[in-house]
Scaffold this motif. Structure first.
Motif, mmCIF file in Angstrom:
data_model
loop_
_atom_site.group_PDB
_atom_site.id
_atom_site.type_symbol
_atom_site.label_atom_id
_atom_site.label_comp_id
_atom_site.label_asym_id
_atom_site.label_seq_id
_atom_site.Cartn_x
_atom_site.Cartn_y
_atom_site.Cartn_z
ATOM 1 N N ASN A 90 -8.558 6.808 31.350
ATOM 2 C CA ASN A 90 -9.407 7.927 31.734
ATOM 3 C C ASN A 90 -8.595 8.886 32.602
ATOM 4 O O ASN A 90 -7.396 8.690 32.820
ATOM 5 C CB ASN A 90 -10.686 7.453 32.424
ATOM 6 N N GLU A 91 -9.236 9.929 33.091
ATOM 7 C CA GLU A 91 -8.519 11.012 33.762
ATOM 8 C C GLU A 91 -7.685 10.577 34.967
ATOM 9 O O GLU A 91 -6.531 11.001 35.099
ATOM 10 C CB GLU A 91 -9.510 12.120 34.150
ATOM 11 N N PRO A 92 -8.181 9.718 35.870
ATOM 12 C CA PRO A 92 -7.340 9.307 37.004
ATOM 13 C C PRO A 92 -6.041 8.624 36.581
ATOM 14 O O PRO A 92 -5.002 8.803 37.216
ATOM 15 C CB PRO A 92 -8.254 8.350 37.784
ATOM 16 N N PHE A 93 -6.080 7.839 35.504
ATOM 17 C CA PHE A 93 -4.879 7.163 35.016
ATOM 18 C C PHE A 93 -3.926 8.118 34.303
ATOM 19 O O PHE A 93 -2.734 7.823 34.171
ATOM 20 C CB PHE A 93 -5.252 6.034 34.057
ATOM 21 N N ALA A 94 -4.469 9.240 33.821
ATOM 22 C CA ALA A 94 -3.676 10.184 33.028
ATOM 23 C C ALA A 94 -3.039 11.289 33.861
ATOM 24 O O ALA A 94 -2.181 12.018 33.363
ATOM 25 C CB ALA A 94 -4.567 10.808 31.944
ATOM 26 N N ARG A 95 -3.430 11.427 35.104
ATOM 27 C CA ARG A 95 -2.905 12.509 35.934
ATOM 28 C C ARG A 95 -1.378 12.426 36.048
ATOM 29 O O ARG A 95 -0.804 11.347 35.993
ATOM 30 C CB ARG A 95 -3.504 12.432 37.347
ATOM 31 N N PRO A 96 -0.714 13.572 36.231
ATOM 32 C CA PRO A 96 0.735 13.557 36.459
ATOM 33 C C PRO A 96 1.088 12.660 37.650
ATOM 34 O O PRO A 96 0.450 12.717 38.699
ATOM 35 C CB PRO A 96 1.053 15.025 36.754
ATOM 36 N N GLY A 97 2.094 11.815 37.473
ATOM 37 C CA GLY A 97 2.509 10.898 38.532
ATOM 38 C C GLY A 97 1.707 9.624 38.603
ATOM 39 O O GLY A 97 1.982 8.755 39.439
ATOM 40 N N SER A 98 0.712 9.488 37.719
ATOM 41 C CA SER A 98 -0.131 8.289 37.736
ATOM 42 C C SER A 98 0.383 7.277 36.711
ATOM 43 O O SER A 98 1.544 7.303 36.307
ATOM 44 C CB SER A 98 -1.589 8.658 37.478
ATOM 45 N N LEU A 99 -0.479 6.373 36.270
ATOM 46 C CA LEU A 99 -0.060 5.250 35.439
ATOM 47 C C LEU A 99 0.504 5.661 34.081
ATOM 48 O O LEU A 99 1.444 5.043 33.582
ATOM 49 C CB LEU A 99 -1.235 4.289 35.236
ATOM 50 N N LEU A 100 -0.056 6.705 33.462
ATOM 51 C CA LEU A 100 0.417 7.108 32.142
ATOM 52 C C LEU A 100 1.895 7.477 32.172
ATOM 53 O O LEU A 100 2.662 7.063 31.291
ATOM 54 C CB LEU A 100 -0.413 8.271 31.602
ATOM 55 N N ASP A 101 2.313 8.226 33.172
ATOM 56 C CA ASP A 101 3.718 8.625 33.268
ATOM 57 C C ASP A 101 4.625 7.411 33.440
ATOM 58 O O ASP A 101 5.695 7.329 32.821
ATOM 59 C CB ASP A 101 3.919 9.590 34.436
ATOM 60 N N LEU A 102 4.218 6.465 34.273
ATOM 61 C CA LEU A 102 5.018 5.246 34.463
ATOM 62 C C LEU A 102 5.077 4.427 33.173
ATOM 63 O O LEU A 102 6.131 3.892 32.802
ATOM 64 C CB LEU A 102 4.423 4.402 35.591
ATOM 65 N N PHE A 103 3.954 4.320 32.503
ATOM 66 C CA PHE A 103 3.852 3.570 31.254
ATOM 67 C C PHE A 103 4.810 4.129 30.205
ATOM 68 O O PHE A 103 5.600 3.383 29.601
ATOM 69 C CB PHE A 103 2.406 3.627 30.762
#
Length: 346
Positions: A90-103
């Motif tokens: 969802n949006e909190p995980f997708a924000r720049p610098g959040s989990l999506l970028d690390l993933f």
């Protein structure tokens, strides 16, 4: 034709009156039960099929369109054996610098797994997450769910969290029904090597473990659905459908705990070959793998809170990069370790 006799006229009148009375009784009886008889209905095999309202027709059209979009996306992303890698956020995980970028970064710094991104479908649970996904990845799918707002962080075991987890479970079932195998991965898992190499070709389902007791076949392992492989076949689909429906038997539980409750009976009932993944290869914060030469994935399990996960996973990535930059001789000589203690990792 000749003139109608008075007797014939009387009989016709009485028959017409009887039919009118019958219709009035039928209509009154139906309404007394809260039902409404509609002339715009058809009958098939003795069952009445009511016509769809405009709203229902629009919803059905939308569902068909979404189904077609998903089918096309899976076809583009699938490997030669019809396997796709799936994650959801969802949006909190997708924000720049959040989990999506690390993933996503973990695939690029991992060992020869960058190409696996060509087989990754990111399922976005809200419009902002979908927009962010399209900015950084090729295969994005917006899974619209009514009644739940996914634009904020969902805390463990809250009502919205449970809806999100069971919605994910139902979506996984739909992928199997479309004929695709999947390897689902939580977005708080760092990928370093290809975990598919450790999944037996005989397994219908392979699932990661919070705690692994040393035997991949033992039902005493503690499952974690954060890394979950399922092979599309009738056996797996039957198991998955029953798992999804079992939510009603265990109210208030999330899908992972229900899996733990049903795993013995349902694997026996449907003949499912279930494999628990060794934490030496597919590890996590619950049971840390210390062998950098073996590790494939690292999950921020046993860790609550987005900020805690991001902080510790950044350190995990940095530790891996240090290992990756070392020569083969250094790897043999040095003892590499994760940066501990962190907020969750110890």
């Amino acid at each position: 034709m000749g003139d109608t006799s008075p007797l014939q006229s009387l009989i016709s009148f009485l028959l017409g009156a009887a039919m009118a009375v019958a219709c009035i009784i039928f209509y009154t009886t139906a309404n007394s039960k809260g039902e409404r008889w509609s002339p715009i209905s058809s009958w098939r095999d003795g069952a009445q099929i009511q016509s769809f309202s405009n709203e229902q027709q629009l919803a059905q059209t939308k569902e068909i369109k979404a189904h077609q979009e998903l089918s096309l996306l899976l076809k583009k992303a699938a490997m030669d054996d019809n396997t796709v890698i799936i994650t959801s956020l969802n949006e909190p995980f997708a924000r720049p610098g959040s989990l999506l970028d690390l993933f996503l970064e973990s695939f690029h710094v991992g060992e020869q797994i960058g190409h696996l991104l060509n087989h990754l479908v990111i399922v976005a649970m809200d419009p902002k997450a979908y927009q962010r996904c399209k900015e950084v990845h090729s295969y994005c799918y917006f899974l619209e769910t009514k009644g739940v707002n996914y634009t904020s962080e969902k805390f463990f075991m809250t009502k919205d969290y449970l809806e999100m987890m069971w919605g994910r479970n139902g979506f996984q079932l739909s992928i199997l029904e479309l004929g695709y195998n999947f390897l689902f991965t939580d977005v708080d898992i760092m990928w370093f090597r290809n975990p598919l190499r450790h999944i037996a070709i005989t397994s219908h389902i392979a699932i990661s473990s919070d705690f692994f007791i040393g035997d991949e076949d033992s039902l005493s392992n503690f499952p974690n659905g954060g890394l979950l492989y399922a092979r599309s076949c009738n056996t797996t689909i039957q198991f998955y459908r029953s798992w999804h429906h079992a939510r009603n038997d265990f109210p208030g539980m999330h899908e992972q705990n229900v899996f733990n409750q049903i795993k013995k009976n349902y694997t026996e009932k449907f003949g499912v070959k279930l494999q628990f993944l060794n934490t030496a290869y597919c590890g996590g914060f619950c049971q840390l793998s210390h062998d950098f030469d073996k590790i494939c994935t690292m999950h921020a399990n046993c860790c609550v809170g987005l900020g805690s996960k991001v902080s510790d996973l950044k350190n995990v990535l940095n530790s891996w990069k240090y290992y990756k930059s070392s020569s083969l001789e250094e790897r043999k000589r040095k003892k590499f370790q994760w940066k501990v203690p962190g907020i969750c990792i110890h």
